[in-house]
Design a protein around this motif. Structure first.
Motif, PDB file in Angstrom:
ATOM      1  N   LEU A  12       0.830  -1.194   0.000  1.00 35.91           N
ATOM      2  CA  LEU A  12       0.000   0.000   0.000  1.00 35.91           C
ATOM      3  C   LEU A  12       0.871   1.252   0.000  1.00 35.91           C
ATOM      4  O   LEU A  12       0.625   2.192  -0.757  1.00 35.91           O
ATOM      5  N   VAL A  16       0.901   4.176  -2.772  1.00 35.35           N
ATOM      6  CA  VAL A  16       0.677   5.574  -2.428  1.00 35.35           C
ATOM      7  C   VAL A  16       1.847   6.429  -2.905  1.00 35.35           C
ATOM      8  O   VAL A  16       1.664   7.499  -3.487  1.00 35.35           O
ATOM      9  N   THR A  41       1.292   4.971   7.960  1.00 35.34           N
ATOM     10  CA  THR A  41       0.556   4.163   6.980  1.00 35.34           C
ATOM     11  C   THR A  41      -0.897   4.617   6.903  1.00 35.34           C
ATOM     12  O   THR A  41      -1.438   4.803   5.811  1.00 35.34           O
ATOM     13  N   ILE A  42      -1.528   4.820   8.049  1.00 30.29           N
ATOM     14  CA  ILE A  42      -2.916   5.288   8.056  1.00 30.29           C
ATOM     15  C   ILE A  42      -2.985   6.695   7.467  1.00 30.29           C
ATOM     16  O   ILE A  42      -3.885   7.007   6.688  1.00 30.29           O
ATOM     17  N   GLN A  45      -2.879   6.392   3.811  1.00 26.90           N
ATOM     18  CA  GLN A  45      -4.165   5.886   3.325  1.00 26.90           C
ATOM     19  C   GLN A  45      -5.202   7.006   3.291  1.00 26.90           C
ATOM     20  O   GLN A  45      -6.044   7.046   2.389  1.00 26.90           O
ATOM     21  N   VAL A  48      -4.998   8.883   0.076  1.00 20.16           N
ATOM     22  CA  VAL A  48      -5.552   8.098  -1.039  1.00 20.16           C
ATOM     23  C   VAL A  48      -7.080   8.119  -0.998  1.00 20.16           C
ATOM     24  O   VAL A  48      -7.735   8.357  -2.016  1.00 20.16           O
ATOM     25  N   VAL A  49      -7.655   7.893   0.175  1.00 18.43           N
ATOM     26  CA  VAL A  49      -9.120   7.884   0.300  1.00 18.43           C
ATOM     27  C   VAL A  49      -9.689   9.268  -0.029  1.00 18.43           C
ATOM     28  O   VAL A  49     -10.697   9.377  -0.726  1.00 18.43           O
ATOM     29  N   LEU A  82     -11.323   4.583   7.447  1.00 18.39           N
ATOM     30  CA  LEU A  82     -10.091   4.118   8.117  1.00 18.39           C
ATOM     31  C   LEU A  82     -10.321   3.725   9.575  1.00 18.39           C
ATOM     32  O   LEU A  82      -9.389   3.335  10.255  1.00 18.39           O
TER      33      LEU A  82
END
Length: 159
Positions: A12, A16, A41-42, A45, A48-49, A82
């Motif tokens: 991931l 990203v 990492t979150i 994410q 990306v979201v 998330l």
């Protein structure tokens, strides 16, 4: 199981990084990341979201998935997608966040805009890197990536 999760997290992060490189946004260096709050990492994410919501209309009070207001976008990204708790309004999100120096900001952190003092937060977006945020700007506009337009902002990290 852990090995599979680490592999998925690395994949991931690589994806990203590739997306960010294609958009001209440099990924955050590990040395820049503070150790408080959600993981890098979150945070990655979250970018990306947020980017996946591009073009969806601003509607006051909306929190997705078809339309958003500014804090509705951040709530949708962090809470709904998330599974990280954030309150609903921009002011509540600022109050609940880990307050950061600008030098500590990384992709996925929240950028809060205020008038007069941080007791008057009126807008929030998700930091994408390179001085840009993903946000739902105002009535008649759509979710988009924008350059931070003022110096009257502070950063916070989802706790």
């Amino acid at each position: 199981m852990r090995k599979r999760q680490r592999h998925a997290a690395r994949a991931l992060l690589a994806a990203v990084t590739a997306v960010l490189c294609l958009t001209g946004v440099a990924p955050a260096r590990p040395a820049q990341a503070a150790t408080l709050g959600v993981s890098a990492t979150i945070s990655a994410q979250a970018v990306v979201v947020a980017a996946q919501q591009v073009g969806k209309p601003y509607v006051y009070g909306a929190s997705g998935p078809a339309a958003f207001d500014c804090s509705g976008l951040t709530t949708y990204v962090y809470r709904t997608r998330l599974h990280q708790y954030v309150p609903r309004t921009a002011q509540q999100q600022y109050d609940a966040s880990i307050h950061l120096a600008r030098s500590q900001i990384r992709q996925g952190d929240l950028v809060f805009f205020y008038e007069g003092s941080v007791r008057n937060v009126y807008h929030v977006g998700i930091y994408a890197g390179g001085g840009r945020i993903w946000h739902a700007p105002h009535t008649g506009a759509r979710v988009r990536l924008a350059t931070i337009w003022t110096n009257v902002w502070v950063a916070g990290r989802v706790a």
